[in-house]
Write a protein that holds these residues in place. Structure first.
Motif, PDB file in Angstrom:
ATOM      1  N   ASP A  10      -8.437  18.960  -8.554  1.00  0.00           N
ATOM      2  CA  ASP A  10      -8.094  19.492  -9.876  1.00  0.00           C
ATOM      3  C   ASP A  10      -6.704  19.044 -10.298  1.00  0.00           C
ATOM      4  O   ASP A  10      -6.335  19.189 -11.452  1.00  0.00           O
ATOM      5  CB  ASP A  10      -8.213  21.018  -9.901  1.00  0.00           C
ATOM      6  CG  ASP A  10      -7.360  21.672  -8.834  1.00  0.00           C
ATOM      7  OD1 ASP A  10      -7.114  21.020  -7.802  1.00  0.00           O
ATOM      8  OD2 ASP A  10      -6.939  22.810  -9.030  1.00  0.00           O
ATOM      9  N   SER A  11      -5.942  18.492  -9.372  1.00  0.00           N
ATOM     10  CA  SER A  11      -4.616  18.024  -9.730  1.00  0.00           C
ATOM     11  C   SER A  11      -4.679  16.562 -10.141  1.00  0.00           C
ATOM     12  O   SER A  11      -5.023  15.694  -9.347  1.00  0.00           O
ATOM     13  CB  SER A  11      -3.681  18.189  -8.538  1.00  0.00           C
ATOM     14  OG  SER A  11      -2.605  17.299  -8.639  1.00  0.00           O
ATOM     15  N   GLU A  12      -4.326  16.316 -11.402  1.00  0.00           N
ATOM     16  CA  GLU A  12      -4.408  14.948 -11.902  1.00  0.00           C
ATOM     17  C   GLU A  12      -3.491  14.037 -11.106  1.00  0.00           C
ATOM     18  O   GLU A  12      -3.844  12.907 -10.776  1.00  0.00           O
ATOM     19  CB  GLU A  12      -4.017  14.899 -13.384  1.00  0.00           C
ATOM     20  CG  GLU A  12      -4.228  13.521 -13.977  1.00  0.00           C
ATOM     21  CD  GLU A  12      -3.685  13.396 -15.387  1.00  0.00           C
ATOM     22  OE1 GLU A  12      -3.211  14.403 -15.948  1.00  0.00           O
ATOM     23  OE2 GLU A  12      -3.723  12.282 -15.921  1.00  0.00           O
ATOM     24  N   SER A  13      -2.296  14.553 -10.752  1.00  0.00           N
ATOM     25  CA  SER A  13      -1.337  13.676 -10.086  1.00  0.00           C
ATOM     26  C   SER A  13      -1.863  13.240  -8.726  1.00  0.00           C
ATOM     27  O   SER A  13      -1.665  12.104  -8.319  1.00  0.00           O
ATOM     28  CB  SER A  13       0.009  14.359  -9.965  1.00  0.00           C
ATOM     29  OG  SER A  13      -0.091  15.496  -9.148  1.00  0.00           O
ATOM     30  N   ILE A  14      -2.554  14.125  -8.035  1.00  0.00           N
ATOM     31  CA  ILE A  14      -3.102  13.737  -6.724  1.00  0.00           C
ATOM     32  C   ILE A  14      -4.276  12.785  -6.906  1.00  0.00           C
ATOM     33  O   ILE A  14      -4.404  11.783  -6.206  1.00  0.00           O
ATOM     34  CB  ILE A  14      -3.517  14.984  -5.924  1.00  0.00           C
ATOM     35  CG1 ILE A  14      -2.252  15.776  -5.647  1.00  0.00           C
ATOM     36  CG2 ILE A  14      -4.247  14.600  -4.640  1.00  0.00           C
ATOM     37  CD1 ILE A  14      -2.204  16.517  -4.380  1.00  0.00           C
ATOM     38  N   GLU A  16      -4.692  10.706  -9.256  1.00  0.00           N
ATOM     39  CA  GLU A  16      -4.181   9.384  -9.609  1.00  0.00           C
ATOM     40  C   GLU A  16      -3.551   8.697  -8.400  1.00  0.00           C
ATOM     41  O   GLU A  16      -3.743   7.515  -8.173  1.00  0.00           O
ATOM     42  CB  GLU A  16      -3.148   9.488 -10.732  1.00  0.00           C
ATOM     43  CG  GLU A  16      -3.740   9.897 -12.060  1.00  0.00           C
ATOM     44  CD  GLU A  16      -4.827   8.951 -12.545  1.00  0.00           C
ATOM     45  OE1 GLU A  16      -4.617   7.720 -12.479  1.00  0.00           O
ATOM     46  OE2 GLU A  16      -5.897   9.439 -12.955  1.00  0.00           O
ATOM     47  N   ASP A  55     -10.686  17.889  -2.693  1.00  0.00           N
ATOM     48  CA  ASP A  55      -9.760  18.985  -2.489  1.00  0.00           C
ATOM     49  C   ASP A  55     -10.597  20.223  -2.166  1.00  0.00           C
ATOM     50  O   ASP A  55     -11.806  20.234  -2.399  1.00  0.00           O
ATOM     51  CB  ASP A  55      -8.971  19.186  -3.792  1.00  0.00           C
ATOM     52  CG  ASP A  55      -7.838  20.181  -3.617  1.00  0.00           C
ATOM     53  OD1 ASP A  55      -7.360  20.315  -2.481  1.00  0.00           O
ATOM     54  OD2 ASP A  55      -7.440  20.811  -4.606  1.00  0.00           O
ATOM     55  N   PHE A  57      -9.464  23.860  -2.820  1.00  0.00           N
ATOM     56  CA  PHE A  57      -9.311  24.898  -3.842  1.00  0.00           C
ATOM     57  C   PHE A  57      -9.396  24.286  -5.214  1.00  0.00           C
ATOM     58  O   PHE A  57      -8.537  23.520  -5.607  1.00  0.00           O
ATOM     59  CB  PHE A  57      -7.974  25.603  -3.683  1.00  0.00           C
ATOM     60  CG  PHE A  57      -7.975  26.573  -2.566  1.00  0.00           C
ATOM     61  CD1 PHE A  57      -8.650  27.774  -2.694  1.00  0.00           C
ATOM     62  CD2 PHE A  57      -7.337  26.274  -1.381  1.00  0.00           C
ATOM     63  CE1 PHE A  57      -8.662  28.669  -1.646  1.00  0.00           C
ATOM     64  CE2 PHE A  57      -7.342  27.167  -0.335  1.00  0.00           C
ATOM     65  CZ  PHE A  57      -8.015  28.378  -0.469  1.00  0.00           C
ATOM     66  N   PRO A  59     -10.965  25.155  -9.440  1.00  0.00           N
ATOM     67  CA  PRO A  59     -11.680  26.078 -10.323  1.00  0.00           C
ATOM     68  C   PRO A  59     -13.137  25.639 -10.501  1.00  0.00           C
ATOM     69  O   PRO A  59     -13.490  24.522 -10.142  1.00  0.00           O
ATOM     70  CB  PRO A  59     -10.915  25.989 -11.641  1.00  0.00           C
ATOM     71  CG  PRO A  59     -10.181  24.694 -11.596  1.00  0.00           C
ATOM     72  CD  PRO A  59      -9.935  24.399 -10.152  1.00  0.00           C
ATOM     73  N   LEU A  82     -14.520  13.615   3.134  1.00  0.00           N
ATOM     74  CA  LEU A  82     -13.222  14.006   3.661  1.00  0.00           C
ATOM     75  C   LEU A  82     -12.653  15.132   2.817  1.00  0.00           C
ATOM     76  O   LEU A  82     -12.738  15.103   1.592  1.00  0.00           O
ATOM     77  CB  LEU A  82     -12.255  12.820   3.630  1.00  0.00           C
ATOM     78  CG  LEU A  82     -12.481  11.727   4.662  1.00  0.00           C
ATOM     79  CD1 LEU A  82     -11.534  10.574   4.395  1.00  0.00           C
ATOM     80  CD2 LEU A  82     -12.255  12.265   6.066  1.00  0.00           C
ATOM     81  N   THR A  86      -4.235  21.575   3.272  1.00  0.00           N
ATOM     82  CA  THR A  86      -2.826  21.728   3.597  1.00  0.00           C
ATOM     83  C   THR A  86      -2.768  22.299   5.000  1.00  0.00           C
ATOM     84  O   THR A  86      -3.772  22.766   5.530  1.00  0.00           O
ATOM     85  CB  THR A  86      -2.114  22.663   2.606  1.00  0.00           C
ATOM     86  OG1 THR A  86      -2.945  23.790   2.398  1.00  0.00           O
ATOM     87  CG2 THR A  86      -1.902  21.961   1.296  1.00  0.00           C
ATOM     88  N   GLN A  89      -4.615  25.634   6.487  1.00  0.00           N
ATOM     89  CA  GLN A  89      -5.995  26.003   6.192  1.00  0.00           C
ATOM     90  C   GLN A  89      -6.975  25.791   7.327  1.00  0.00           C
ATOM     91  O   GLN A  89      -8.051  25.244   7.128  1.00  0.00           O
ATOM     92  CB  GLN A  89      -6.478  25.206   4.980  1.00  0.00           C
ATOM     93  CG  GLN A  89      -5.758  25.596   3.722  1.00  0.00           C
ATOM     94  CD  GLN A  89      -6.146  24.688   2.597  1.00  0.00           C
ATOM     95  OE1 GLN A  89      -6.093  23.475   2.734  1.00  0.00           O
ATOM     96  NE2 GLN A  89      -6.552  25.254   1.497  1.00  0.00           N
ATOM     97  N   ALA A 101     -18.754  18.540   6.145  1.00  0.00           N
ATOM     98  CA  ALA A 101     -17.686  17.559   5.935  1.00  0.00           C
ATOM     99  C   ALA A 101     -17.511  16.712   7.192  1.00  0.00           C
ATOM    100  O   ALA A 101     -17.775  17.164   8.300  1.00  0.00           O
ATOM    101  CB  ALA A 101     -16.386  18.259   5.596  1.00  0.00           C
ATOM    102  N   LYS A 107      -2.346  17.326   3.550  1.00  0.00           N
ATOM    103  CA  LYS A 107      -1.306  16.957   2.592  1.00  0.00           C
ATOM    104  C   LYS A 107       0.036  17.419   3.144  1.00  0.00           C
ATOM    105  O   LYS A 107       0.103  18.503   3.704  1.00  0.00           O
ATOM    106  CB  LYS A 107      -1.561  17.641   1.254  1.00  0.00           C
ATOM    107  CG  LYS A 107      -2.700  17.003   0.483  1.00  0.00           C
ATOM    108  CD  LYS A 107      -2.811  17.610  -0.897  1.00  0.00           C
ATOM    109  CE  LYS A 107      -3.864  18.701  -0.917  1.00  0.00           C
ATOM    110  NZ  LYS A 107      -4.213  19.178  -2.267  1.00  0.00           N
TER     111      LYS A 107
END
Lengths: 123, 690
Positions: A10-14, A16, A55, A57, A59, A82, A86, A89, A101, A107
């Motif tokens: 859900d994180s765009e930066s990750i 990308e 990832d 977590f 939404p 994969l 973090t 977990q 999985a 991370k």
């Protein structure tokens, strides 16, 4: 032929960052913004995906449910998946493995490690 | 990277406002678990991306906050007002420090510490400190015995054990033994399960830990043991290796006990020498590496990176490889039917090798399409000068690689299409200025991969094709009648009908009777397809879809009675099974699938196969191209098959459905169906009868 990899986060930066590294390494990268979107991207793609990186977590649909959903599809019964986790977990890791999985990546990681692990599971 | 960092900052901004919003709502309803989950998730995301972008201070800071909300989420602590206060303060602080994560301002740094302390105070118990262990690694060679017994269901979570073995053997010199479960009959054998275990002797400089790390993803489910059996390289001792069992272990695992007993049989002197050598070797190795490296740097200047090979030699190589693939398919089939582990192993190996050989041979016949594109640069310039038009020629995706044979046969059709664009598409200077377009027209030639196909597009920004004109012309030529209602796409398709040319006068450049029909035929001959899109006044885009290679296709092997056919996989949409009665009920040759009526083609009928032992169920293969769908009926579907395409003899030249033939593993022949032609003919037939 390029191998296709689906990256779901859900994180765009990750998305990308991971996507860029994989693209530079010669893979074709598809992206999903959450579990639900990831499953949809996978279903609408007219080729097969060699690896899914997700990832946990997120939404709408989280990573574990994504894994369960993907494993239902006969095409993706044996495709490596994969998890991006973090350090804290450990339980989630086990839950993910139970859902089907292949492995995980903690991370933060740098490009070299990412590519090594990708290579480890898809050769 | 700069760009990526900006994405990170924007995302952080988003997350801050999301958390703030939820917090404000939480102040009113502190028990709303979905809001708490939302805050937690946002913090988690922020922590993850911060750590990835090197902002460790931010990540650590958020980590503590996240821990609090994890506890709130787990109902371990209540969301109290102090926690909410601290979170707001933290957010303000975070907004500042994400931009400069090193916190250069001493006042900020102090505040950072103070806040961190406050948050840690809120946590019932502070986190335990990480244990730091340092290991001094020896560099001496050691021999390890690794035994790896995978969980039987190891494949179901996407693990490929063979990759782990590969990774392991990359660590040093090795000898791999494999053990297959005893007493396995072909009936009991389930291909989804893993029946093989491995024992590996590995000589490496590493410690046990890096070796164990190889199995990190499977250690909970599989049995793994890594034991150092000797300080030194056992595999270099003939006294040791001569005692080793064959690689398939004769059905017994290679145990620690066995290895130790092998070692005990080696004369002491030899062992001592090996230990000494080990020490000397260390020095030798470094020197050797240095020498090798200097050689490398010297060599790289002179070494030849490519050689020229006559193309008919490549063709010959491809032919031989194709034969090999066919022969190998026969071997695989035979070994599958005769359950013999040794034969199986050999057949698998041959399959792997021939697959690799085939891939390499294919790659050699692929050339970049830029070679072809370059040719048109000059041609465009010459022709546009001749016509007095100003044209910019742009190419894109020249690095796309295609089979040399395909590129060779693309030259003429592409030339024709570009000439058409220049002559009929791009307007004269005056006309372009009048219509407000840039004086210079543009023709773009581009190429890209999508799925298992390569697409080539010729795009111009000229006047476009007048659909109405085509309609009129088609009516005067009696291709269609006045009342026919055609979609725009169908109208454009008319330009591919033989003898149909819109050019008013024959010019030097195009319109000499060699029309679009020839272009289409050329493209169909290489198993491609062609489509036109055009907007009046804006331009025309012609797209060619081409296979990557001509000599091999991925297909679905199907059967009618005892006759085999191959249907190209790229054209298949879905497969169904229905009862035979459902077919025969319909005179219009339509079947109902998913609330849709689809024309079908019964291969039994088309190929006049005798109606003996007709099975009660029919397998339906749904073919699709662009907007048309058609079903093909067969008796049964055998499975995927990689077919080496062979041309059919001249007696078959005029048949409609077959694009070639292939020899199956058992030596019989299967016809390869041409989905494009099947769809085209069926659609025409349907139109006529409608």
């Amino acid at each position: 032929m390029k191998k296709n990899i689906l990256v779901v986060d859900d994180s765009e930066s990750i998305r990308e960052l991971v996507g860029n590294s994989l693209e530079n390494a010669g893979y074709f990268v598809l992206k999903g913004i959450n579990g639900k979107d990831g499953v949809e991207v996978l279903r609408n793609f007219d080729d097969n995906v060699s690896l899914i990186i997700t990832d946990l977590f997120m939404p709408e649909m989280d990573g574990i449910d994504l894994i369960r959903e993907v494993r239902k599809d006969s095409i993706y019964k044996f495709v490596p998946i994969l998890m991006l986790t973090t350090e804290s977990q450990a339980e989630k890791k086990l839950e993910g493995k139970k859902a089907g999985a292949t492995g995980w990546m903690v991370k933060p990681f740098e490009e070299g490690k990412l590519l090594r692990i990708v290579k480890k599971v898809i050769g | 990277m700069e760009n990526l960092h900006n994405i990170y900052l924007e995302e952080a901004e988003d997350l801050f406002s999301k958390i703030e919003e939820s917090l404000l709502l939480l102040e009113k309803a502190p028990d709303d678990s979905s809001l708490i989950a939302e805050v937690f998730r946002s913090m988690h995301t922020l922590k993850g991306s911060s750590s990835m972008y090197g902002s460790n201070k931010v990540a650590d800071f958020v980590h503590n906050l996240e821990t609090i909300y994890d506890k709130v989420r787990g109902r371990e602590i209540d969301l109290s007002q102090p926690i909410i206060e601290a979170t707001f303060k933290s957010l303000d602080h975070l907004k500042k420090i994400v931009e400069s994560p090193d916190i250069p301002d001493p006042i900020d740094a102090k505040y950072h510490e103070k806040l961190t302390a406050e948050i840690l105070g809120l946590l019932d118990e502070s986190e335990g400190t990480d244990k730091i262990t340092t290991q001094v690694q020896g560099t001496k060679r050691k021999t390890f015995l690794i035994s790896f017994t995978p969980d039987k269901d190891i494949f179901t979570n996407g693990t490929k054990p063979i990759l782990l073995i590969d990774e392991l053997t990359d660590l040093g010199t090795s000898q791999v033994f494999s053990y297959m479960e005893k007493g396995l009959s072909s009936k009991k054998y389930d291909p989804k399960k893993c029946y093989t275990s491995w024992d590996i002797l590995l000589v490496a400089d590493e410690d046990e830990n890096p070796i164990k790390d190889v199995f990190i993803f499977v250690e909970e489910t599989s049995k793994i043991s890594v034991t150092k059996v000797f300080d030194g390289n056992l595999l270099s001792l003939p006294e040791f290796t001569s005692q080793l069992p064959p690689v398939d272990l004769n059905g017994n695992r290679l145990t620690l006990k066995t290895v130790k007993s092998f070692i005990s049989k080696i004369p002491k002197k030899v062992l001592e020498m090996q230990e000494e050598e080990n020490e000397i070797m260390e020095i030798d190795v470094t020197e050797e590496v240095a020498v090798e490296e200097t050689q490398k740097t010297q060599g790289s200047e002179e070494s030849i990176t490519s050689i020229r090979v006559a193309s008919d030699k490549l063709d010959e190589l491809m032919n031989q490889v194709s034969e090999l693939v066919t022969t190998q398919a026969g071997l695989s089939m035979y070994s599958e039917n005769n359950f013999d582990p040794v034969l199986n192993a050999i057949a698998d190996n041959v399959e792997k090798l021939s697959r690799q050989l085939r891939d390499i041979a294919f790659e050699m016949t692929l050339i970049q399409i830029s070679n072809l594109f370059r040719r048109f640069n000059r041609v465009t310039r010459d022709i546009s000068n001749q016509l007095g038009k100003a044209v910019k020629f742009v190419t894109e995706g020249g690095e796309t690689e295609l089979d040399k044979k395909i590129i060779d046969s693309l030259s003429d059709p592409l030339m024709h299409l570009i000439r058409n664009s220049l002559d009929h598409g791009i307007e004269s200077r005056e006309e372009r200025i009048k219509t407000g377009k840039p004086e210079k027209g543009t023709i773009k030639l581009s190429s890209y991969y999508s799925g298992a196909k390569v697409y080539i597009q010729i795009e111009d920004d000229g006047r476009g094709i007048d659909a109405e004109k085509i309609r009129e012309k088609a009516i005067t030529n009696r291709l269609i009648s006045k009342d026919d209602k055609l979609s725009e796409k169908e109208i454009f398709d008319l330009i591919f009908v033989p003898g149909f040319s819109l050019a008013k006068s024959v010019t030097d450049i195009s319109g000499r009777g060699v029309g679009m029909d020839v272009v289409k035929k050329n493209i169909l001959d290489i198993r491609g397809d062609i489509s036109v899109e055009s907007k009046m006044g804006q331009g025309t885009k012609i797209t060619l879809g081409l296979p990557l290679t001509l000599s091999v296709i991925d297909g679905l092997l199907v059967k009618v009675q005892s006759t085999s056919f191959i249907v190209p996989l790229v054209d298949i949409k879905k497969c169904f099974e229905i009862k035979r009665e459902e077919l025969s009920n319909d005179f219009n040759e339509l079947i109902k699938l998913e609330d849709d009526k689809i024309p079908y083609l019964d291969l039994r009928k088309e190929f006049l196969i005798k109606d003996e032992d007709v099975p009660a169920k029919v397998s339906i293969i749904l073919l699709e191209n662009e907007s048309n769908r058609i079903a093909v009926c067969v008796d049964s579907i055998v499975g995927e098959y990689q077919a080496v395409l062979k041309p059919v003899g001249k007696y078959y030249r005029n048949q409609e459905f077959v694009s070639g033939a292939t020899i199956l593993g058992d030596g019989s022949i299967a016809l390869v169906l041409d989905a494009y032609k099947i769809i085209a003919r069926k659609i025409v037939k349907q139109k006529k009868s409608a």
